[in-house]
Scaffold this active site. Structure first.
Site, short mmCIF file in Angstrom:
data_model
loop_
_atom_site.label_atom_id
_atom_site.label_comp_id
_atom_site.label_asym_id
_atom_site.label_seq_id
_atom_site.Cartn_x
_atom_site.Cartn_y
_atom_site.Cartn_z
N HIS A 26 0.81 -1.21 0.00
CA HIS A 26 0.00 0.00 0.00
C HIS A 26 0.85 1.26 0.00
O HIS A 26 0.37 2.34 0.35
CB HIS A 26 -1.02 -0.03 1.16
N ASP A 64 -5.83 4.69 10.03
CA ASP A 64 -7.25 4.85 9.68
C ASP A 64 -7.77 3.62 8.96
O ASP A 64 -8.95 3.29 9.02
CB ASP A 64 -7.44 6.04 8.72
N GLU A 88 -9.34 13.64 14.97
CA GLU A 88 -8.80 13.88 13.62
C GLU A 88 -9.54 15.06 13.01
O GLU A 88 -10.45 15.64 13.63
CB GLU A 88 -8.96 12.65 12.73
P1 FAD Z 1 4.29 -1.92 2.00
O1 FAD Z 1 3.80 -0.85 1.12
O2 FAD Z 1 4.20 -3.29 1.50
O3 FAD Z 1 5.79 -1.62 2.47
C1 FAD Z 1 6.19 -0.34 2.91
C2 FAD Z 1 7.68 -0.32 3.21
O4 FAD Z 1 7.96 -1.11 4.35
C3 FAD Z 1 8.55 -0.91 2.09
O5 FAD Z 1 9.77 -0.23 2.03
C4 FAD Z 1 8.74 -2.33 2.52
O6 FAD Z 1 9.92 -2.90 1.98
C5 FAD Z 1 8.82 -2.19 4.02
N1 FAD Z 1 8.30 -3.35 4.73
C6 FAD Z 1 7.12 -3.98 4.56
N2 FAD Z 1 6.99 -4.97 5.44
C7 FAD Z 1 8.12 -4.98 6.19
C8 FAD Z 1 8.60 -5.77 7.25
N3 FAD Z 1 7.87 -6.78 7.76
N4 FAD Z 1 9.81 -5.49 7.77
C9 FAD Z 1 10.56 -4.48 7.28
N5 FAD Z 1 10.16 -3.70 6.27
C10 FAD Z 1 8.96 -3.94 5.73
N6 FAD Z 1 -0.48 5.33 7.21
C11 FAD Z 1 -0.68 5.84 8.45
O7 FAD Z 1 0.25 6.03 9.21
N7 FAD Z 1 -1.95 6.12 8.87
C12 FAD Z 1 -3.04 5.89 8.11
O8 FAD Z 1 -4.15 6.15 8.54
C13 FAD Z 1 -2.85 5.33 6.82
N8 FAD Z 1 -3.89 5.05 6.02
C14 FAD Z 1 -3.68 4.51 4.78
C15 FAD Z 1 -4.79 4.21 3.99
C16 FAD Z 1 -4.60 3.66 2.73
C17 FAD Z 1 -5.81 3.33 1.88
C18 FAD Z 1 -3.30 3.45 2.24
C19 FAD Z 1 -3.09 2.92 0.87
C20 FAD Z 1 -2.19 3.77 3.02
C21 FAD Z 1 -2.37 4.29 4.30
N9 FAD Z 1 -1.30 4.59 5.14
C22 FAD Z 1 -1.52 5.10 6.40
C23 FAD Z 1 0.09 4.42 4.68
C24 FAD Z 1 0.64 3.08 5.09
O9 FAD Z 1 0.84 3.03 6.48
C25 FAD Z 1 1.99 2.84 4.43
O10 FAD Z 1 1.92 2.99 3.05
C26 FAD Z 1 2.48 1.44 4.77
O11 FAD Z 1 3.81 1.30 4.37
C27 FAD Z 1 1.65 0.42 4.04
O12 FAD Z 1 1.76 -0.82 4.64
P2 FAD Z 1 2.02 -2.09 3.76
O13 FAD Z 1 1.89 -3.22 4.69
O14 FAD Z 1 1.17 -2.12 2.56
O15 FAD Z 1 3.54 -1.82 3.41
#
Ligand code: FAD
Length: 517
Positions: free
Chosen positions: A93, A156, A269
């Site tokens: 994400h 969120d 918020e």
């Molecule tokens: P990914 O996108 O898969 O990875 C993000 C980064 O972390 C990459 O660099 C990856 O290599 C690294 N990574 C992933 N897993 C691990 C692991 N286990 N160990 C070490 N590194 C790792 N953020 C907020 O703070 N608050 C919010 O309310 C919020 N709402 C969101 C709503 C939506 C619809 C979206 C799309 C994003 C939102 N985000 C929010 C942002 C979100 O927290 C970040 O984009 C987060 O990185 C996404 O998590 P993911 O698991 O998809 O990570």
């Protein structure tokens, strides 16, 4: 295996690789999990893309690791090669390719999440959950609720992984009280870039622990996290109130986030919306139920084209008397100066409240705008500059909205642990600003480019006016920009990289360090 993959790098374009080689890679690594090749649909469509929909790359393979051992094997193998990189992919994400590895290996962290590895424990009088780094927060919620418990600090939206948000910070309307998610974890199991599996905490391997929290995936892969819990409430009164003036909105928001626990809401918020009838960006986005319409006649006659909404929630138990909840809410609301008559509220279960964005996701999927590009911009802007930010950015540059929500709410620096890798503005009170842009299905490339350019213009405006701000979920391309982003923490960040991932194998999509052959 590495020799095979190197050959594969060259053969990839010619698509000459026979599918039976999948098993030879698996066998060489002896993984419990499985591997999808670069040419497979899973590798191309899942591992090569993200929610942002702006970038796509070609990974060599999408590795479904099943345990920390599998992760360590992959990292050790990459370290033995001259050029392989490895990206942990949580739920993908990210917006700007941060979880991608162009011609590298992508680790599917979701496949590490096995329900039977979830554990709740009571340690020194506090409750904790041990969860997989690849677990989705919505699953963590469900599992904790079985014990009547819940994490304290959220995002969120909960279809994000534990490791993904802990690599950034993880913020929502509870962070003013409990700090970000990175302040609510007490122990991690991490596989470093050297392939070593280590448990770390404040007391054990503290350098690794604090580097990894907010560390943008640069130092190790989080395979397990110990999350602090609290007794779960079962109900939430969810309230929205409208402001015509930014000063009134920020005064009340700051008042609420600086009150002691017990004298404020459990969630604070806010968002900016357009003073029009646009269903995605205007007044219709405010009411919480169809039987409470937005009566625009209540707005002061001098209201501008942009309005503000403070969003609040108070936890309670279903056994509480309604009059007790009303009294507690009205006492808090009595101090607030919102526009009279523009107050909306509903009572929902705690789970319904925490899963509120899931419903928005379902609607957006039905409209085809969930899968189209999202050139989002997230920033932390100091209180000292937020008034000017509103004048220039919300009231001028973004006066027509961003096609989706524009969040703005205050956070307190003192609730963040300065030992983590996260960088923040200087002042105690700063605002999260999130421009959550949505585009129509299959938008023209020029529309996305225009939005990206507008994001750049906003960041440029803040930089050239000397604003105290930082990007959240930062995206930079040059070392110069990363240096500026980290400021006086850059040296520490570089030192941690040398200690834990000296060959720069991890998270190449962040574009901070280049792989050392
Ligand atoms: P990914 O996108 O898969 O990875 C993000 C980064 O972390 C990459 O660099 C990856 O290599 C690294 N990574 C992933 N897993 C691990 C692991 N286990 N160990 C070490 N590194 C790792 N953020 C907020 O703070 N608050 C919010 O309310 C919020 N709402 C969101 C709503 C939506 C619809 C979206 C799309 C994003 C939102 N985000 C929010 C942002 C979100 O927290 C970040 O984009 C987060 O990185 C996404 O998590 P993911 O698991 O998809 O990570």
């Amino acid at each position: 295996m590495i020799a095979y993959l190197e050959r594969f790098v060259h053969e990839n374009d010619a698509e000459s690789r026979p599918d039976d080689d999948v098993s030879s890679i698996c066998n060489a690594l002896d993984l419990q999990g499985s591997i999808d090749y670069g040419s497979s649909a899973a590798a191309a469509d899942v591992a090569g893309r993200d929610f942002g929909g702006i970038y796509s790359v070609k990974p060599l393979a999408f590795v479904r690791a099943s345990s920390a051992d599998d992760v360590a094997k992959v990292l050790k193998a990459a370290a033995r090669s001259p050029n392989l990189t490895v990206a942990a992919r949580g739920n993908g994400h990210s917006i700007n390719g941060q979880a991608m590895a162009d011609r590298g290996l992508v680790l599917d962290m979701r496949s590490l999440d096995h329900e039977d590895r979830f554990q709740v424990a009571r340690i020194n009088g506090s409750d904790y959950a041990d969860v997989s780094g690849g677990a989705l927060w919505e699953d963590v919620l469900k599992r904790c609720l079985d014990f009547g418990l819940s994490p304290r600090s959220w995002t969120d939206y909960l279809s994000l992984t534990v490791g993904g948000t802990l690599s950034n910070a993880g913020v929502s309307g509870q962070a003013f009280r409990y700090g970000p998610q990175t302040s609510n974890v007490t122990e991690l199991e991490v596989v470093t870039g050297k392939g070593e599996t280590l448990v770390c905490s404040e007391a054990e391997n503290p350098d690794l622990f604090y580097s990894v929290l907010g560390g943008l995936g640069q130092f190790g892969i989080i395979t397990r996290a110990r999350i602090l819990l609290q007794p779960a409430p079962d109900m939430v009164r969810w309230i929205r109130v409208v402001y015509a003036e930014f000063e009134d909105f920020t005064r009340d928001a700051e008042y609420l986030v600086t009150r002691p626990e017990g004298e404020s809401f459990d969630y604070v918020e806010g968002f900016v919306f357009s003073n029009n009838d646009n269903p995605l960006t205007g007044r219709p986005t405010v009411p919480l139920s169809p039987d409470q319409p937005f009566d625009r006649r209540r707005l002061p006659s001098k209201s501008g084209s942009v309005l503000y909404c403070l969003e609040l929630a108070l936890h309670y138990r279903s056994t509480d008397r309604p009059s007790t909840v009303d009294t507690a809410v009205n006492k808090l609301m009595g101090r607030l100066g919102f526009v009279e008559g523009l107050r909306f509220q509903v009572d929902v279960s705690y789970t319904e409240f925490l899963l509120r964005v899931k419903r928005a996701e379902e609607e957006a999927k039905a409209n085809g705008i969930w899968d189209s590009p999202h050139p989002w911009l997230n920033m932390f802007v100091s209180k000292s500059n937020v008034y000017q930010f509103d004048q220039v950015v919300f009231k001028n540059i973004l006066k027509d909205g961003v096609g989706g929500p524009m969040l703005i709410y205050p956070l307190l620096r003192s609730k963040w642990d300065s030992r983590t890798s996260v960088v923040l503005p200087e002042g105690e009170i700063f605002y999260l600003v999130a421009l959550l842009r949505f585009t129509p299905p299959q938008p023209k490339g020029s529309l996305v480019e225009k939005m990206v350019a507008q994001n750049r213009e906003i960041v440029q405006y803040c930089s050239s006016n000397g604003f105290d701000f930082k990007l959240y979920l930062p995206h930079y391309r040059s070392e110069e920009e990363w240096k500026r982003h980290f400021g006086n923490q850059w040296t520490r960040f570089v030192q941690s990289k040398a200690n834990f991932d000296p060959m720069a194998i991890l998270a190449p999509g962040q574009k901070i360090f280049s792989r050392i052959p």
